[in-house]
Design an enzyme around this catalytic site. Sequence first.
Site, PDB file in Angstrom:
ATOM      1  N   ASP A  68      -5.825 -12.189   1.950  1.00 64.67           N
ATOM      2  CA  ASP A  68      -4.463 -11.897   2.018  1.00 64.67           C
ATOM      3  C   ASP A  68      -4.082 -12.129   3.403  1.00 64.67           C
ATOM      4  O   ASP A  68      -3.278 -11.429   4.147  1.00 64.67           O
ATOM      5  CB  ASP A  68      -4.045 -10.654   1.781  1.00 64.67           C
ATOM      6  CG  ASP A  68      -2.647 -10.528   1.320  1.00 64.67           C
ATOM      7  OD1 ASP A  68      -1.786 -11.291   1.235  1.00 64.67           O
ATOM      8  OD2 ASP A  68      -2.068  -9.150   1.429  1.00 64.67           O
ATOM      9  N   PHE A 121       0.969  -1.181  -0.119  1.00 62.58           N
ATOM     10  CA  PHE A 121       0.043   0.128   0.007  1.00 62.58           C
ATOM     11  C   PHE A 121       0.667   1.129  -0.060  1.00 62.58           C
ATOM     12  O   PHE A 121       0.704   2.329  -0.606  1.00 62.58           O
ATOM     13  CB  PHE A 121      -0.823  -0.090   1.387  1.00 62.58           C
ATOM     14  CG  PHE A 121      -1.853   1.334   1.275  1.00 62.58           C
ATOM     15  CD1 PHE A 121      -1.216   2.398   2.005  1.00 62.58           C
ATOM     16  CD2 PHE A 121      -3.097   1.110   0.872  1.00 62.58           C
ATOM     17  CE1 PHE A 121      -2.411   3.194   2.036  1.00 62.58           C
ATOM     18  CE2 PHE A 121      -4.140   2.221   1.081  1.00 62.58           C
ATOM     19  CZ  PHE A 121      -3.733   3.228   1.606  1.00 62.58           C
TER      20      PHE A 121
END
Length: 662
Positions: free
Chosen positions: A471, A357
Amino acid sequence: MRLGLNRITGLDRFLTSWKSQDDPGTGDYFAKMNPTGSPQGVFYKGSTLYWRSAPWPWPTSSSSATVSWGFNYDSVNNEDEVSYAYSIDDPSIISRLVVGNSGLLQKLMWNDGDLQWKEFWSVPKYQCDNYRHCGAYGKCGPESDNNVYKFECTCLPGYEPKSRKNWDHRDGSGGCVRKQLGLSMCGNGEGFVKVERLKAPDTFNAVWMDMSMSSSECEQACLRNCSCTAFISMNIDGKGTRCLAWYDATELATYTRKSIGFLGHKRQLAITISSVMVTLFMVCLMAYICLMKKRKTKVKRKLHNQSLYFTGTKGYWKGHELEESSSHPDLLIFDLGCIIAATDNFSPINKLGQGGFGSVFKGQLSNGQEVAIKRLSYSSAQGIEEFKNEVLLIAKLQHRNLVKLFGCCIQGEEKMLIYEYMPNKSLDFFIFDHTRSSLLNWGKRFEIIIGIARGILYLHQDSRLKIIHRDLKTSNVLLDGEMNPKISDFGIARISNGDQIQDTTTRVVGTYGYMSPEYAIFGKFSTKSDVFSFGVILLEIVSGKKNNSSYQRHDSLTLIGHVWELWREDRVLDIVDSSMNDSFVSHEVLRCIQIGLLCVQEDAMDRPTMLAVLLMLSCETTLPSPKQPAFIFRRPTNNLGSITGERFYSINDVTITEFEAR
């Protein structure tokens, strides 16, 4: 002992409290000298002024006084220093000034009789000791009628409570406002109202007049200056009477006037100036409102293009089922300036880590709340879709084993998520480090396993939305201050609609070693994909080894394969992390390993649900025998049984498929 500021070196001497009675770390309270205006002693709780002293006689560069009980007080106020100190004439008397962690500033005296410290003096002790207890233009003190039920706050003459409702509920913190008694102009017959038996007002904006003068002379000097609004006359032993005046306040009271019908030249001039100032203020106010409205429209248009909508402090994504919900997820919207201040402009010192991210920073909000801030990198492989996805999902989810999202920040090119701060980082930080892993005994590891299972079960079954994380891995399991696990990172999570059992994607994203075979190879995912990931995490917690690490001394190339071999040979306890020093419970560990193998079976239909997993972890029931796990890679050997340098194959003849990993 001396407290105060050296104006040359910048050294500020002050007292701070301990965190607790047994912890000498820096606490919330501190006492110091305030050097502005006429210096005074102040006592803070964090950044909030908690108590202040009465003004000390500061008019000369140095002064001293002696009161009863043998205490000598000394003050210094000049270009080089502002400070305060006290001493005792009798050397046999032992005294100290202490800031307690309970919020008291105490002067203690040593008692030789019982060998204890006795409190000689402390503040704040009473309600009226607290700073601004009765607000601006209010006074606090006992009333003459001795009615114990009467409110301790009253307004100064000419003032009335700002909020009568709050005043009636015995809350005077809002203070008082001037009564509308007509126009009062400087130099038009104004005077002062004498208020007795009060501690002098706050001296931050007070100045000592540089002369000795009587009370009447002090009053006349103040009247000659329209900025002077209040004064006190103090009789200092041996030094005469001193005058302390306040400026830029509104304590002037109106004396009786003979006539207010005729306006002289001065009054006309004052009214003209006032009118001009009001007009300028209104013009500036209208310009500011238009600017803010234009800015708000611009931001709203940008958010509209990103399909993100906010109503007050609530946010939702257009086009999703939550838009039709009667209760949108509560979501705080943080200003970029607030985030910059909290992270010290994203200082590298505050950086906690880096991920797909972007970067994660530690921050501290103005209220003292510690937070973790995920900042989307401009070059991140993940973009606005992952950002929206995480805001949508985690803002709607509430569970003790899911990380809490406080809010987000979308301003300019910046996109950030603000989470609760996890002081113990992530699970992989402990279990894959030989030194830190010894801090996790079997009991704590088992609690972490149970917590992760409960969090996943909530996602799959107990929440209103059926969510597949996609995930799950040890680095996405965060640990709070008590080592409780909290699942994080919902950027690629998916919502399963209705009774849908399985879904398919053309974009396979995840982390090698945790993805199920049907997802990694065919892009098919379901709740059983998360079960597979949980099984890998469980085996990693037990063994302290990574699944995707190469095992040089064994034929198997993965942790799953190695555990399977040991299981078939009835030697599976050999895999247990040696840092636990045989302190584990054998039957519990064996049960966990068997559950882990059941979760990583190759066929998704053979894997248990998370509800069944939690029941197997919690109850002593008979477990089924696990079938062969997925991804049992082995080193190729020649006809003599030696390992060759050729490419790797799986034992079921399925080639190792390339896939997009994060």
